[in-house]
Design an enzyme around this catalytic site. Structure first.
Site, PDB file in Angstrom:
ATOM      1  N   GLU A  60       0.842  -1.206   0.000  1.00 40.78           N
ATOM      2  CA  GLU A  60       0.000   0.000   0.000  1.00 40.78           C
ATOM      3  C   GLU A  60       0.876   1.255   0.000  1.00 40.78           C
ATOM      4  OE1 GLU A  60      -2.315   2.650   3.162  1.00 40.78           O
ATOM      5  OE2 GLU A  60      -2.197   0.516   3.646  1.00 40.78           O
ATOM      6  N   ASP A  64       0.789   3.788  -3.170  1.00 45.59           N
ATOM      7  CA  ASP A  64       0.407   5.187  -2.967  1.00 45.59           C
ATOM      8  C   ASP A  64       1.340   6.110  -3.756  1.00 45.59           C
ATOM      9  OD1 ASP A  64      -0.892   7.456  -1.526  1.00 45.59           O
ATOM     10  OD2 ASP A  64       1.069   7.634  -0.593  1.00 45.59           O
ATOM     11  N   ASP A 133      -7.145   1.270   0.595  1.00 48.37           N
ATOM     12  CA  ASP A 133      -5.819   0.691   0.866  1.00 48.37           C
ATOM     13  C   ASP A 133      -5.532  -0.486  -0.062  1.00 48.37           C
ATOM     14  OD1 ASP A 133      -5.531   2.530   2.880  1.00 48.37           O
ATOM     15  OD2 ASP A 133      -5.869   1.119   4.529  1.00 48.37           O
ATOM     16  N   GLU A 136      -4.582   0.699  -3.550  1.00 49.29           N
ATOM     17  CA  GLU A 136      -3.183   1.157  -3.579  1.00 49.29           C
ATOM     18  C   GLU A 136      -2.222  -0.023  -3.504  1.00 49.29           C
ATOM     19  OE1 GLU A 136      -3.433   5.660  -1.717  1.00 49.29           O
ATOM     20  OE2 GLU A 136      -3.124   3.993  -0.329  1.00 49.29           O
TER      21      GLU A 136
END
EC number: 3.1.26.3
Length: 246
Positions: A60, A64, A133, A136
């Site tokens: 994650e 991101d 989450d 990502e």
């Protein structure tokens, strides 16, 4: 307590769902462990300590950063007349939690998440933060497995078309960009007009036209006059950009 055969059946169903996802997006993972890790919540790892599971938190973190970079690159190229502040505002709207949840739901990501029993019972599978989450983490896993080109291919199916369709036009001021461009190049006077109003009062649709020196540059449709004008200005910007390349 689950019987071994029951567990095998569950694993087979899960594997079939992961294969279905890969088929749907047209991207097949070389390392399927990365794909499964992207959907593994920490609560599942905590409840299965005997098996070597890794949760998706590190993926994650990576996803991101990859998402910010790829979306930034796309916006930078697509909107050459947009200021740094406008680009930042638009990117924030695209990578924010509510948007990521919509992208995740469109691919039924929630169904694939490996959750602990406690998290499952409290509705974790549909929790917005968890879904964002996971989206990502999936980007991070895809980047590690196949690199940036595969990520761009995936975003070309999920996020970029939404940008092109004007799904984020509420944070984009195309009228100001068009006005700035016309004034900067001294190419004339812009004029907006409403061509049509249709539909019932509670669900009206407006059609707007923007002209430059009396010549049509773009037509836009929206639920309000302002939205229709924004879409018309967006079309005009794309047209001027194409003319500029010729």
């Amino acid at each position: 307590m689950s019987k071994p055969k029951d567990k095998e059946r569950i694993n087979e169903k899960r594997r079939a769902k992961f294969k279905e996802l890969q088929k749907k997006i047209g991207i097949f993972f070389t390392n399927e462990k990365l794909l499964i890790q992207a959907f593994t919540h920490s609560s599942y790892v905590n409840e299965h300590r005997r098996r070597p599971h890794e949760d998706n938190e590190r993926l994650e973190f990576l996803g991101d950063a990859v998402l910010e970079l790829t979306v930034s690159q796309y916006l930078f190229k697509k909107f050459p007349h947009m200021s740094e502040g406008e680009l930042t505002k638009l990117r924030a709207a695209i990578v924010c939690e509510p948007s990521l949840v919509k992208f995740a739901n469109a691919l039924s990501f929630g169904e694939l998440v490996l959750l602990g029993k406690g998290e499952e019972l409290t509705g974790g599978r549909t929790r917005p933060a968890l879904l964002a989450d996971v989206f990502e983490a999936f980007i991070g896993a895809l980047y590690l497995d196949q690199g940036m080109d595969a990520v761009m291919q995936f975003l070309g199916q999920t996020i970029f078309p939404k940008i092109d369709e004007g799904a984020f036009s509420h944070v984009m001021d195309f009228k100001s960009q068009l006005q700035e461009l016309v004034q900067r190049d001294g190419i004339g006077v812009l004029e907006y007009s409403i061509l049509e109003e249709k539909g019932p009062a509670h669900n009206k649709e407006f059609v707007s036209r923007v002209s430059l020196n009396g010549q049509e540059l773009g037509i836009g449709v929206g639920k309000s006059k302002k939205e229709a004008e924004q879409h018309a200005a967006q079309m005009a910007l794309q047209k001027l950009k194409t003319i500029g390349k010729e």
